[in-house]
Design an enzyme around this catalytic site. Sequence first.
Site, short mmCIF file in Angstrom:
data_model
loop_
_atom_site.label_atom_id
_atom_site.label_comp_id
_atom_site.label_asym_id
_atom_site.label_seq_id
_atom_site.Cartn_x
_atom_site.Cartn_y
_atom_site.Cartn_z
N ASP A 115 -13.86 8.87 -9.37
CA ASP A 115 -13.59 9.39 -10.49
C ASP A 115 -15.13 9.30 -11.34
O ASP A 115 -15.79 8.71 -11.03
CB ASP A 115 -12.67 8.87 -11.53
CG ASP A 115 -12.79 7.43 -11.96
OD1 ASP A 115 -13.68 6.89 -11.77
OD2 ASP A 115 -11.71 6.95 -12.34
N ASP B 77 -3.21 10.75 -8.17
CA ASP B 77 -3.67 9.25 -7.89
C ASP B 77 -2.99 8.63 -9.17
O ASP B 77 -2.61 9.16 -9.99
CB ASP B 77 -4.74 9.18 -8.23
CG ASP B 77 -5.68 9.15 -9.43
OD1 ASP B 77 -5.45 8.02 -10.21
OD2 ASP B 77 -5.69 10.37 -9.82
N CYS C 164 13.56 1.77 4.63
CA CYS C 164 12.13 1.59 4.29
C CYS C 164 11.44 0.78 5.67
O CYS C 164 11.90 -0.11 6.03
CB CYS C 164 11.97 1.14 3.06
SG CYS C 164 9.97 0.85 2.91
N CYS D 19 8.55 -0.81 5.68
CA CYS D 19 7.46 -1.73 5.25
C CYS D 19 7.83 -3.01 5.72
O CYS D 19 8.98 -3.45 5.74
CB CYS D 19 7.16 -1.24 3.83
SG CYS D 19 8.28 -2.40 2.68
N CYS E 135 10.76 -4.73 3.48
CA CYS E 135 12.07 -4.20 3.85
C CYS E 135 12.60 -4.58 5.24
O CYS E 135 13.66 -5.02 5.43
CB CYS E 135 12.46 -2.71 3.83
SG CYS E 135 12.00 -2.26 1.76
N HIS F 37 5.40 -2.33 -0.50
CA HIS F 37 6.59 -1.40 -0.44
C HIS F 37 6.50 -0.19 -1.24
O HIS F 37 6.76 0.75 -0.77
CB HIS F 37 7.64 -2.25 -0.70
CG HIS F 37 9.01 -1.40 -1.09
ND1 HIS F 37 9.74 -0.83 -0.28
CD2 HIS F 37 9.42 -0.88 -2.32
CE1 HIS F 37 10.58 0.08 -0.99
NE2 HIS F 37 10.43 -0.04 -2.10
#
Length: 375
Positions: A92, A266, A304, A306, A309, A335
């Site tokens: 940015d 974002d 999920c 990840c 999980c 997660h």
Amino acid sequence: MAQISFEKLGQDGKARTGVIHTTRGDIRTPAFMPVGTAATVKAMMPESVAATGADILLGNTYHLMLRPTAERIARLGGLHKFMNWDKPILTDSGGFQVMSLADLRKLTERGVTFKSHIDGSKHEITPERSMEIQALLGSDIVMCFDECPALPADRDRIATSMELSMRWAKRSKEAFGDRPGHALFGIQQGGLEQDLRGQSAEALREIGFDGYAVGGLAVGEGQEAMFGCLDYAPDQLPEDKPRYLMGVGKPDDIVGAVKRGIDMMDCVLPSRSGRTGQVFTRAGVLNIKNARHADDPRPLDENCACPACTKYSRAYLHHVFRSQEMISGMLLTWHNLRYFQDIMDGMRQAIAAGTFAAWEQDFHAGRAQGDIEPL
């Protein structure tokens, strides 16, 4: 070395899916960019961020110029090498952070002078200096330097600010120069005023950029007002370039923005929430610190993939959060980032298949049902 290019692969209503081709790899759109404020996505290893499905990260010009400084990062081989991330990075311009963080800032036609929130030292960012800092960092996508007034603000203030940002956009483009393999994005301003947004878009088109951002939203105006603006703002920008909505947002903000023609977003939300025990799932938001999770052997979200999980129970995640163990922020951030990337993946597939409306309905229905019943 080719310039960065955008290839649209499908459209369903206003929602688009495509690819931004860069010299460091492809960015699948719609894309969610995790925020690596100080050259790190907090609580995450770079390879873990990539494993969640992220194709690109965002770095903060304001934070990096103050510490460790852009000059130091350049001496050490640039931001990609410094933070061990070999995919694309968008930086940015520093404008938003100066507005929200810096002490005693002074705005002139030339730029902004301010005192660092870290040590009180004095600094100046101009469009030229912002381009210089971002070149030293070596980011793939560079943002114009702009001024972003907080909403609500009166129309005259918004108009004056937008016009200044457009003059700064022209100076940013001139200072950016010819940098093969790097892209410069312009930023549309104009608050919630449709005609001012139109004027801003017109000015940016005339200057010509590799991509266009919708700036000045998610600054306190609320979702309804933001969606009202997104009903027209993306349409005012070129059809053949990526459109980036800055600083958004919550899962339903993201879906609503893509529905209205946005390609990139974002937000710090997934990582910040992960560190404070707030967990995003397909069935809405849960708070891991609540006592109901203390004896629960089930995963956060059985759908999920990840590590939080697939390898840990709610009971364990509750325990490490309450014990203030570092692994808590690591697992919950992983997660949340994976959940956000799964949303993007779901939308990309639905847009390509022409089933976005049905996908969106399922998404909202899932989140409305709320968390699983306590044991």
